[in-house]
Write a protein that holds these residues in place. Structure first.
Motif, short mmCIF file in Angstrom:
data_model
loop_
_atom_site.label_atom_id
_atom_site.label_comp_id
_atom_site.label_asym_id
_atom_site.label_seq_id
_atom_site.Cartn_x
_atom_site.Cartn_y
_atom_site.Cartn_z
N ALA A 11 0.83 -1.21 0.00
CA ALA A 11 0.00 0.00 0.00
C ALA A 11 0.86 1.26 0.00
O ALA A 11 0.57 2.23 -0.72
N ALA A 12 1.94 1.27 0.80
CA ALA A 12 2.83 2.42 0.84
C ALA A 12 3.47 2.66 -0.53
O ALA A 12 3.60 3.80 -0.98
N LEU A 20 -4.32 4.91 -5.40
CA LEU A 20 -5.33 5.10 -4.36
C LEU A 20 -5.42 3.85 -3.50
O LEU A 20 -5.53 2.74 -4.01
N VAL A 21 -5.39 4.04 -2.20
CA VAL A 21 -5.44 2.94 -1.23
C VAL A 21 -6.55 3.21 -0.22
O VAL A 21 -6.59 4.29 0.37
N ALA A 22 -7.45 2.25 -0.04
CA ALA A 22 -8.46 2.37 1.01
C ALA A 22 -7.85 1.86 2.31
O ALA A 22 -7.26 0.78 2.34
N LEU A 23 -7.97 2.64 3.35
CA LEU A 23 -7.35 2.29 4.63
C LEU A 23 -8.34 2.41 5.77
O LEU A 23 -9.22 3.26 5.76
N PRO A 24 -8.19 1.53 6.77
CA PRO A 24 -9.08 1.61 7.93
C PRO A 24 -8.62 2.68 8.90
O PRO A 24 -7.42 2.93 9.05
N THR A 25 -9.57 3.35 9.52
CA THR A 25 -9.27 4.21 10.67
C THR A 25 -10.25 3.82 11.77
O THR A 25 -11.10 2.96 11.58
N ALA A 33 -4.67 8.95 -0.70
CA ALA A 33 -3.72 9.32 -1.74
C ALA A 33 -2.61 10.15 -1.11
O ALA A 33 -2.78 10.73 -0.03
N ASN A 34 -1.47 10.20 -1.77
CA ASN A 34 -0.35 11.02 -1.34
C ASN A 34 -0.81 12.48 -1.27
O ASN A 34 -1.16 13.08 -2.29
N ALA A 35 -0.79 13.06 -0.09
CA ALA A 35 -1.30 14.42 0.11
C ALA A 35 -0.51 15.47 -0.66
O ALA A 35 -1.01 16.57 -0.89
N GLU A 36 0.73 15.15 -1.08
CA GLU A 36 1.57 16.11 -1.78
C GLU A 36 1.54 15.92 -3.30
O GLU A 36 2.27 16.61 -4.02
N ASP A 37 0.71 15.02 -3.77
CA ASP A 37 0.64 14.71 -5.20
C ASP A 37 -0.70 15.20 -5.75
O ASP A 37 -1.73 14.52 -5.60
N PRO A 38 -0.73 16.39 -6.37
CA PRO A 38 -2.00 16.93 -6.86
C PRO A 38 -2.74 16.01 -7.82
O PRO A 38 -3.98 15.96 -7.80
N THR A 39 -2.02 15.26 -8.63
CA THR A 39 -2.66 14.35 -9.58
C THR A 39 -3.36 13.21 -8.84
O THR A 39 -4.49 12.84 -9.17
N ALA A 40 -2.69 12.66 -7.83
CA ALA A 40 -3.29 11.59 -7.04
C ALA A 40 -4.49 12.10 -6.26
O ALA A 40 -5.53 11.43 -6.17
N VAL A 41 -4.36 13.30 -5.70
CA VAL A 41 -5.47 13.90 -4.96
C VAL A 41 -6.67 14.10 -5.88
O VAL A 41 -7.82 13.83 -5.51
N ALA A 42 -6.42 14.53 -7.12
CA ALA A 42 -7.50 14.73 -8.08
C ALA A 42 -8.24 13.43 -8.38
O ALA A 42 -9.45 13.43 -8.64
N GLN A 43 -7.52 12.31 -8.33
CA GLN A 43 -8.16 11.01 -8.56
C GLN A 43 -9.20 10.70 -7.49
O GLN A 43 -10.21 10.06 -7.78
N ILE A 44 -8.94 11.13 -6.26
CA ILE A 44 -9.91 10.92 -5.18
C ILE A 44 -11.24 11.57 -5.55
O ILE A 44 -12.31 10.96 -5.44
N ALA A 126 5.14 3.73 7.27
CA ALA A 126 5.85 3.11 6.15
C ALA A 126 5.92 4.06 4.95
O ALA A 126 6.93 4.11 4.25
N PHE A 127 4.86 4.82 4.74
CA PHE A 127 4.81 5.75 3.61
C PHE A 127 5.72 6.95 3.85
O PHE A 127 6.38 7.44 2.94
N GLY A 128 5.73 7.44 5.09
CA GLY A 128 6.61 8.54 5.44
C GLY A 128 6.12 9.91 5.07
O GLY A 128 6.91 10.86 5.01
#
Length: 325
Positions: A11-12, A20-25, A33-44, A126-128
């Motif tokens: 997942a990391a 995109l990874v679905a994660l439990p909270t 999605a990677n919060a610093e990646d505008p393209t990944a954020v747009a996919q959400i 793990a993702f950092g």
């Protein structure tokens, strides 16, 4: 099946690659999605069908990382983070340069929290980095509290689903704006108003409307396919039976105060007496009545104290006006 170390590493890696990874909270499952990646954020936004003006919450691995994501950390924010993180509390602060505007809906504020779930924390470690993760469902529908809910609703639109078991709290985090002079609850949730006031030593505002855009403010939100009708608790049985006689397939949220009452309806959910148990089960109850073919759900609002404030908020949104087809 619960996520393994190799699942978390996979997942990391997907997050680093823009996936995109679905994660439990502890609250609900998030679509990450990677919060610093505008393209990944747009996919959400694309997968959820979510308006791009609706900001996302950035999830981080610990309070010690907060300063890296915001412009400043006021004393009130430090106090709340120390007391409630990890946990179901989101803080709204001034956006730091690390956060793209795509993640904030164009706002100069950002919502941040540290989730209280071992799988989520392991993934963040793990993702950092930070992970934007709104609820892993179509915009406006019932939030998912199990991995199966995510798979059923989003399917292949998600690159990977981390299974962390059922969510323990069951309703989203409490969102608190700490950018002004007085902390303000913008969305009630898993941390109660009473708990916040006990820590802060003074009243916390809960406005009926807010100029700050945050998740969950749409008039119709957390909504099942069935229409939701809210009535006084003592009228639940009569209103449900009347609607059933009129040809509806009625689902009933039977208040604990009416436990054991007979109801002529299509399906009945007997609510627990504990608001914590009610919050934990709320979205599951709504999904259950949808799955049982109900077209109308009759419910009443709990007393708006403790977690009852969050439950009432979700039920009002579920019963809100919907866009016409």
């Amino acid at each position: 099946m619960t996520a393994t170390t190799s699942d978390i590493e996979r997942a990391a890696g997907l997050l680093r690659d823009g996936g995109l990874v679905a994660l439990p909270t502890e609250t609900v499952y998030g679509l990450g999605a990677n919060a610093e990646d505008p393209t990944a954020v747009a996919q959400i936004f694309q997968v959820k069908g979510r308006p791009p003006s609706h900001p996302l919450i950035v999830h981080i691995a610990g309070a010690e990382h907060l300063h890296a994501w915001v412009e400043e950390v006021p004393a009130t924010a430090r106090l709340l983070a120390e007391r409630f993180w990890p946990g179901p509390l989101t803080l709204v602060l001034r956006r730091g340069s690390r956060v793209p505007l795509e993640a904030t809906g164009g706002l100069e504020t950002v919502a941040v929290r540290v989730p209280d779930h071992p799988v989520a924390l392991a993934l963040l470690s793990a993702f950092g980095g930070g992970v934007t993760a709104p609820s892993a469902n179509r915009f406006g529908s019932v939030s998912p509290t199990t991995a199966d809910h995510v798979r059923a609703e989003l399917g292949d639109a998600v690159d990977f689903v981390l299974d962390g078991g059922p969510c323990q709290v069951g309703v989203e985090s409490t969102i608190v704006d700490v950018t002004g002079g007085r902390p303000t609850i913008l969305r009630p949730g898993g941390v109660t108003r009473e708990d916040l006031e006990a820590v802060l030593g003074g009243p916390v505002a809960v406005p009926s409307t807010s100029h700050v855009r945050v998740p969950g403010q749409h008039p119709s939100h957390y909504a099942p396919r069935a229409r939701v009708a809210l009535v006084e608790s003592e009228k639940v049985v009569a209103e449900a039976e009347l609607a059933q006689e009129q040809g509806h397939q009625v689902g009933v949220f039977l208040p604990h105060s009416l436990a054991g009452a007979s109801v002529k309806a299509h399906a009945v959910v007997a609510l627990p007496g504990s608001t914590a148990a009610y919050a934990h089960g709320l979205y599951g109850y709504l999904r259950e009545l949808d799955e049982r073919g109900c077209d109308l759900i009759v419910a009443s609002l709990p007393a708006e104290k403790g977690l009852g404030l969050a439950i009432a908020n979700r039920l009002r949104r579920a019963a809100g006006p919907r866009a016409s087809a």
